[in-house]
Scaffold this motif. Structure first.
Motif, PDB file in Angstrom:
ATOM      1  N   ASP A 159       0.822  -1.218   0.000  1.00  0.00           N
ATOM      2  CA  ASP A 159       0.000   0.000   0.000  1.00  0.00           C
ATOM      3  C   ASP A 159       0.853   1.264   0.000  1.00  0.00           C
ATOM      4  O   ASP A 159       0.341   2.349  -0.305  1.00  0.00           O
ATOM      5  N   VAL A 160       2.116   1.135   0.363  1.00  0.00           N
ATOM      6  CA  VAL A 160       2.977   2.308   0.551  1.00  0.00           C
ATOM      7  C   VAL A 160       3.384   2.897  -0.796  1.00  0.00           C
ATOM      8  O   VAL A 160       3.982   2.222  -1.634  1.00  0.00           O
ATOM      9  N   LYS A 161       3.078   4.165  -0.975  1.00  0.00           N
ATOM     10  CA  LYS A 161       3.490   4.903  -2.174  1.00  0.00           C
ATOM     11  C   LYS A 161       4.588   5.880  -1.750  1.00  0.00           C
ATOM     12  O   LYS A 161       4.460   6.561  -0.732  1.00  0.00           O
ATOM     13  N   VAL A 162       5.652   5.941  -2.528  1.00  0.00           N
ATOM     14  CA  VAL A 162       6.813   6.727  -2.109  1.00  0.00           C
ATOM     15  C   VAL A 162       6.938   8.029  -2.905  1.00  0.00           C
ATOM     16  O   VAL A 162       6.555   8.093  -4.077  1.00  0.00           O
ATOM     17  N   PRO A 163       7.503   9.071  -2.283  1.00  0.00           N
ATOM     18  CA  PRO A 163       7.752  10.323  -3.007  1.00  0.00           C
ATOM     19  C   PRO A 163       8.898  10.145  -3.998  1.00  0.00           C
ATOM     20  O   PRO A 163       9.670   9.186  -3.921  1.00  0.00           O
ATOM     21  N   LYS A 164       9.013  11.073  -4.910  1.00  0.00           N
ATOM     22  CA  LYS A 164      10.002  10.965  -5.986  1.00  0.00           C
ATOM     23  C   LYS A 164      11.430  10.814  -5.484  1.00  0.00           C
ATOM     24  O   LYS A 164      12.255  10.153  -6.122  1.00  0.00           O
ATOM     25  N   VAL A 165      11.732  11.414  -4.328  1.00  0.00           N
ATOM     26  CA  VAL A 165      13.114  11.431  -3.848  1.00  0.00           C
ATOM     27  C   VAL A 165      13.659  10.054  -3.493  1.00  0.00           C
ATOM     28  O   VAL A 165      14.877   9.882  -3.368  1.00  0.00           O
ATOM     29  N   VAL A 166      12.774   9.046  -3.325  1.00  0.00           N
ATOM     30  CA  VAL A 166      13.272   7.698  -3.043  1.00  0.00           C
ATOM     31  C   VAL A 166      12.825   6.678  -4.088  1.00  0.00           C
ATOM     32  O   VAL A 166      12.936   5.468  -3.876  1.00  0.00           O
ATOM     33  N   GLU A 167      12.357   7.147  -5.223  1.00  0.00           N
ATOM     34  CA  GLU A 167      11.974   6.219  -6.294  1.00  0.00           C
ATOM     35  C   GLU A 167      13.176   5.418  -6.805  1.00  0.00           C
ATOM     36  O   GLU A 167      13.009   4.318  -7.330  1.00  0.00           O
ATOM     37  N   HIS A 168      14.386   5.973  -6.605  1.00  0.00           N
ATOM     38  CA  HIS A 168      15.591   5.259  -7.047  1.00  0.00           C
ATOM     39  C   HIS A 168      15.824   3.977  -6.257  1.00  0.00           C
ATOM     40  O   HIS A 168      16.616   3.129  -6.659  1.00  0.00           O
ATOM     41  N   PHE A 169      15.112   3.785  -5.143  1.00  0.00           N
ATOM     42  CA  PHE A 169      15.235   2.542  -4.376  1.00  0.00           C
ATOM     43  C   PHE A 169      14.834   1.341  -5.229  1.00  0.00           C
ATOM     44  O   PHE A 169      15.224   0.215  -4.939  1.00  0.00           O
ATOM     45  N   GLN A 175      20.190  -6.580  -0.714  1.00  0.00           N
ATOM     46  CA  GLN A 175      21.326  -6.351   0.170  1.00  0.00           C
ATOM     47  C   GLN A 175      21.522  -4.854   0.445  1.00  0.00           C
ATOM     48  O   GLN A 175      21.739  -4.449   1.598  1.00  0.00           O
ATOM     49  N   LYS A 176      21.417  -4.049  -0.601  1.00  0.00           N
ATOM     50  CA  LYS A 176      21.599  -2.612  -0.408  1.00  0.00           C
ATOM     51  C   LYS A 176      20.457  -2.026   0.417  1.00  0.00           C
ATOM     52  O   LYS A 176      20.678  -1.118   1.235  1.00  0.00           O
ATOM     53  N   LEU A 177      19.265  -2.518   0.218  1.00  0.00           N
ATOM     54  CA  LEU A 177      18.138  -2.046   1.008  1.00  0.00           C
ATOM     55  C   LEU A 177      18.282  -2.462   2.472  1.00  0.00           C
ATOM     56  O   LEU A 177      17.955  -1.702   3.387  1.00  0.00           O
ATOM     57  N   ASP A 178      18.808  -3.661   2.705  1.00  0.00           N
ATOM     58  CA  ASP A 178      19.013  -4.119   4.075  1.00  0.00           C
ATOM     59  C   ASP A 178      20.107  -3.328   4.789  1.00  0.00           C
ATOM     60  O   ASP A 178      20.067  -3.165   6.018  1.00  0.00           O
ATOM     61  N   LEU A 180      20.461  -0.161   4.385  1.00  0.00           N
ATOM     62  CA  LEU A 180      19.716   1.011   4.835  1.00  0.00           C
ATOM     63  C   LEU A 180      18.950   0.692   6.115  1.00  0.00           C
ATOM     64  O   LEU A 180      18.933   1.492   7.062  1.00  0.00           O
ATOM     65  N   CYS A 181      18.318  -0.458   6.161  1.00  0.00           N
ATOM     66  CA  CYS A 181      17.576  -0.873   7.353  1.00  0.00           C
ATOM     67  C   CYS A 181      18.502  -0.911   8.569  1.00  0.00           C
ATOM     68  O   CYS A 181      18.141  -0.431   9.648  1.00  0.00           O
ATOM     69  N   ASP A 182      19.685  -1.469   8.398  1.00  0.00           N
ATOM     70  CA  ASP A 182      20.662  -1.528   9.491  1.00  0.00           C
ATOM     71  C   ASP A 182      21.050  -0.131   9.957  1.00  0.00           C
ATOM     72  O   ASP A 182      21.189   0.124  11.159  1.00  0.00           O
ATOM     73  N   LEU A 183      21.241   0.784   9.005  1.00  0.00           N
ATOM     74  CA  LEU A 183      21.595   2.160   9.345  1.00  0.00           C
ATOM     75  C   LEU A 183      20.488   2.827  10.158  1.00  0.00           C
ATOM     76  O   LEU A 183      20.754   3.543  11.127  1.00  0.00           O
ATOM     77  N   ILE A 184      19.254   2.580   9.753  1.00  0.00           N
ATOM     78  CA  ILE A 184      18.102   3.159  10.454  1.00  0.00           C
ATOM     79  C   ILE A 184      18.043   2.657  11.893  1.00  0.00           C
ATOM     80  O   ILE A 184      17.894   3.443  12.838  1.00  0.00           O
ATOM     81  N   TYR A 185      18.195   1.345  12.079  1.00  0.00           N
ATOM     82  CA  TYR A 185      18.112   0.788  13.423  1.00  0.00           C
ATOM     83  C   TYR A 185      19.299   1.213  14.298  1.00  0.00           C
ATOM     84  O   TYR A 185      19.161   1.335  15.521  1.00  0.00           O
ATOM     85  N   LYS A 186      20.431   1.445  13.670  1.00  0.00           N
ATOM     86  CA  LYS A 186      21.591   1.925  14.434  1.00  0.00           C
ATOM     87  C   LYS A 186      21.332   3.340  14.952  1.00  0.00           C
ATOM     88  O   LYS A 186      21.664   3.672  16.095  1.00  0.00           O
ATOM     89  N   GLY A 200      20.749  11.035   4.237  1.00  0.00           N
ATOM     90  CA  GLY A 200      20.037  11.758   3.188  1.00  0.00           C
ATOM     91  C   GLY A 200      18.983  10.883   2.549  1.00  0.00           C
ATOM     92  O   GLY A 200      18.312  10.091   3.214  1.00  0.00           O
ATOM     93  N   PHE A 201      18.871  10.965   1.227  1.00  0.00           N
ATOM     94  CA  PHE A 201      17.901  10.143   0.513  1.00  0.00           C
ATOM     95  C   PHE A 201      18.531   8.828   0.027  1.00  0.00           C
ATOM     96  O   PHE A 201      18.008   8.163  -0.863  1.00  0.00           O
ATOM     97  N   TYR A 202      19.672   8.457   0.619  1.00  0.00           N
ATOM     98  CA  TYR A 202      20.348   7.182   0.367  1.00  0.00           C
ATOM     99  C   TYR A 202      20.594   6.975  -1.131  1.00  0.00           C
ATOM    100  O   TYR A 202      20.229   5.973  -1.725  1.00  0.00           O
ATOM    101  N   GLU A 203      21.257   7.972  -1.705  1.00  0.00           N
ATOM    102  CA  GLU A 203      21.546   7.902  -3.144  1.00  0.00           C
ATOM    103  C   GLU A 203      22.940   7.362  -3.396  1.00  0.00           C
ATOM    104  O   GLU A 203      23.823   7.524  -2.601  1.00  0.00           O
TER     105      GLU A 203
END
Length: 203
Positions: A159-169, A175-178, A180-186, A200-203
């Protein structure tokens, strides 16, 4: 990184390290707002500028974190959607006295920044030292809220729709997304929400 076997959280833990921007800024600017003399206001603004910016950055970091988390769960579980647990937006709306807007504080922060910049231009004869990265984050969060209809019907990662700034995800592997998850939890573990600005926007 947590094991998301069946569900993912609506909030990975940001609310535990977030705060009320209006309340914090009222505390910081209590005396400043009472001063009428421009010379005194100028001196006080020079003394308070760094503290004001710190509060803006920490508040904005929370909203960046929401965007990053939304982008993560949307694309990481694109092929195998997960139920989202802990979304209490409907409860908030039912308990609110007026029309609910998940971006209300963001709009308040943007208005505050506009006023802050005017004061800096008028009293200090220059722009503030606030990073130019702040407004794009706040604008993108408004877009995020609008795309998701205040998150009322956000029950699954699909259901989650994302803004343009993270469409590059969409170009990132699991692995790269995980990472980011690790960085968030840290960031959450260290209780340094402002560290999200370094991601930032993890570019």
């Amino acid at each position: 990184m947590p094991n998301f076997d069946k569900t993912v959280p609506f909030d990975p833990g940001y609310s535990d390290i977030a705060f009320s921007f209006p309340m914090h800024m009222d505390y910081v600017l209590g005396q400043y707002r009472k001063v009428k003399n421009n010379n005194q206001k100028k001196f006080m603004l020079m003394q308070l500028e760094k503290q004001i910016i710190d509060v803006i950055e920490k508040a904005t970091s929370f909203y960046l974190g929401c965007i990053l988390w939304g982008g993560y769960i949307s694309f990481r579980f694109k092929d195998a959607p997960k139920e989202i647990e802990g979304n209490r937006t409907s409860e908030y709306i039912e308990n609110s006295e007026g029309e609910w807007d998940s971006a209300a504080e963001v709009k308040y922060i943007k208005k505050f920044i506009s006023s802050f910049e005017r004061d800096c231009q008028y009293l200090l004869k220059r722009k503030s030292k606030l990073s130019e990265n702040i407004m794009p984050i706040l604008d993108s969060y408004e877009e995020f809220v609008d795309l998701n209809g205040n998150f009322v019907e956000t029950k699954s990662t699909s259901d989650v729709k994302v803004p343009k700034v993270v469409e590059h995800f969409s170009n990132y592997n699991e692995q790269k997304l995980d990472v980011l998850c690790d960085l968030i939890y840290k960031v959450i573990e260290n209780k340094k929400i402002e560290a999200l600005l370094e991601i930032g926007f993890y570019e």
